[in-house]
Design a protein around this motif. Structure first.
Motif, PDB file in Angstrom:
ATOM      1  N   ASN A 112      25.376  -1.515 -52.194  1.00 29.61           N
ATOM      2  CA  ASN A 112      24.906  -0.219 -51.723  1.00 29.61           C
ATOM      3  C   ASN A 112      24.343  -0.332 -50.314  1.00 29.61           C
ATOM      4  OD1 ASN A 112      21.997  -0.781 -51.838  1.00 29.61           O
ATOM      5  ND2 ASN A 112      22.292  -0.833 -54.044  1.00 29.61           N
ATOM      6  N   TRP A 113      23.991   0.790 -49.709  1.00 27.93           N
ATOM      7  CA  TRP A 113      23.552   0.821 -48.301  1.00 27.93           C
ATOM      8  C   TRP A 113      22.307  -0.026 -48.073  1.00 27.93           C
ATOM      9  CZ3 TRP A 113      18.785   2.601 -46.857  1.00 27.93           C
ATOM     10  CH2 TRP A 113      18.073   3.314 -47.809  1.00 27.93           C
ATOM     11  N   TYR A 114      21.360   0.013 -49.011  1.00 21.38           N
ATOM     12  CA  TYR A 114      20.131  -0.766 -48.836  1.00 21.38           C
ATOM     13  C   TYR A 114      20.437  -2.263 -48.904  1.00 21.38           C
ATOM     14  CZ  TYR A 114      15.566  -2.788 -49.713  1.00 21.38           C
ATOM     15  OH  TYR A 114      14.439  -3.571 -49.634  1.00 21.38           O
ATOM     16  N   ALA A 115      21.210  -2.654 -49.895  1.00 21.14           N
ATOM     17  CA  ALA A 115      21.554  -4.070 -50.066  1.00 21.14           C
ATOM     18  C   ALA A 115      22.301  -4.595 -48.842  1.00 21.14           C
ATOM     19  CB  ALA A 115      22.388  -4.252 -51.332  1.00 21.14           C
ATOM     20  N   LYS A 116      23.232  -3.813 -48.332  1.00 20.98           N
ATOM     21  CA  LYS A 116      23.973  -4.230 -47.135  1.00 20.98           C
ATOM     22  C   LYS A 116      23.046  -4.394 -45.934  1.00 20.98           C
ATOM     23  CE  LYS A 116      28.446  -2.096 -48.139  1.00 20.98           C
ATOM     24  NZ  LYS A 116      29.374  -1.020 -47.704  1.00 20.98           N
ATOM     25  N   GLY A 117      22.108  -3.472 -45.772  1.00 19.91           N
ATOM     26  CA  GLY A 117      21.184  -3.548 -44.642  1.00 19.91           C
ATOM     27  C   GLY A 117      20.273  -4.757 -44.719  1.00 19.91           C
ATOM     28  N   VAL A 118      19.720  -5.013 -45.901  1.00 19.61           N
ATOM     29  CA  VAL A 118      18.834  -6.167 -46.076  1.00 19.61           C
ATOM     30  C   VAL A 118      19.615  -7.460 -45.875  1.00 19.61           C
ATOM     31  CG1 VAL A 118      17.475  -7.425 -47.793  1.00 19.61           C
ATOM     32  CG2 VAL A 118      17.174  -4.971 -47.542  1.00 19.61           C
ATOM     33  N   ARG A 119      20.803  -7.523 -46.411  1.00 23.13           N
ATOM     34  CA  ARG A 119      21.628  -8.722 -46.255  1.00 23.13           C
ATOM     35  C   ARG A 119      21.987  -8.952 -44.786  1.00 23.13           C
ATOM     36  NH1 ARG A 119      26.229  -8.628 -50.113  1.00 23.13           N
ATOM     37  NH2 ARG A 119      24.957  -9.862 -51.517  1.00 23.13           N
ATOM     38  N   ARG A 120      22.342  -7.891 -44.087  1.00 27.84           N
ATOM     39  CA  ARG A 120      22.702  -8.007 -42.667  1.00 27.84           C
ATOM     40  C   ARG A 120      21.505  -8.474 -41.844  1.00 27.84           C
ATOM     41  NH1 ARG A 120      25.105  -3.379 -42.009  1.00 27.84           N
ATOM     42  NH2 ARG A 120      27.192  -4.220 -42.178  1.00 27.84           N
ATOM     43  N   ALA A 121      20.334  -7.927 -42.114  1.00 29.03           N
ATOM     44  CA  ALA A 121      19.126  -8.326 -41.374  1.00 29.03           C
ATOM     45  C   ALA A 121      18.813  -9.800 -41.621  1.00 29.03           C
ATOM     46  CB  ALA A 121      17.948  -7.448 -41.800  1.00 29.03           C
ATOM     47  N   HIS A 122      18.952 -10.237 -42.859  1.00 27.52           N
ATOM     48  CA  HIS A 122      18.649 -11.638 -43.160  1.00 27.52           C
ATOM     49  C   HIS A 122      19.682 -12.572 -42.529  1.00 27.52           C
ATOM     50  CE1 HIS A 122      16.017 -14.328 -45.316  1.00 27.52           C
ATOM     51  NE2 HIS A 122      17.070 -15.051 -45.648  1.00 27.52           N
TER      52      HIS A 122
END
Length: 151
Positions: A112-122
């Motif tokens: 989902n959008w949140y998971a993708k964002g957190v993964r990308r930031a990390h």
């Protein structure tokens, strides 16, 4: 003890722990305790465990101290604070160790959008192998730009 205050302290503690995670990561892990965090950025071992895992033990001890204060003194808020720290630790473990780093082969298909964002930031954080030039030191709250790229 009023349940409203207990829940308020629990949620406040959980939220404050995101700041503590950011602060600890930026100024302590990438600072004077880099020797413990380094193996998280530069895999120099074959073990499932890292020296970096000692930070988990530190926060677990803090949480247990608040449980002790809540049970052995009149400081009833110790329970709420202890559970807030523990809940953040559990969330951190699920998001960081299981979802992002796949230390256990679970949650591989979360997309989902949140998971993708957190993964990308990390991923941007781990782009830098050294202790300098790091970015995105938070875990659950990351800069908005990493969510914008999901559109």
């Amino acid at each position: 003890m009023n349940m409203f205050y207990w829940v308020l302290i629990f949620i406040s503690t959980f939220c404050f722990m995101e700041f503590m995670a950011w602060f600890t990561h930026k100024f302590i892990m990438h600072g004077f305790l880099w020797s413990l965090h380094k193996d998280h950025h530069q895999k120099d071992h074959d073990s499932k465990f890292e020296r970096n895992d000692t930070f988990f033990i530190f926060y677990a001890m803090i949480s247990m101290t608040f449980f002790y204060l809540g049970s052995q003194t009149t400081f009833w808020a110790g329970w709420a604070i202890g559970f807030g720290i523990m809940a953040y630790g559990a969330a951190y473990f699920v998001v960081h160790d299981i979802f992002i780093h796949q230390r256990f082969k679970l949650l591989r298909n979360v997309n989902n959008w949140y998971a993708k964002g957190v993964r990308r930031a990390h991923k941007m954080h781990h782009k830098h192998l050294g202790r300098e030039k790091g970015e995105c030191f938070g875990m659950l709250v990351v800069p908005f730009k990493f969510f914008q790229k999901n559109k």
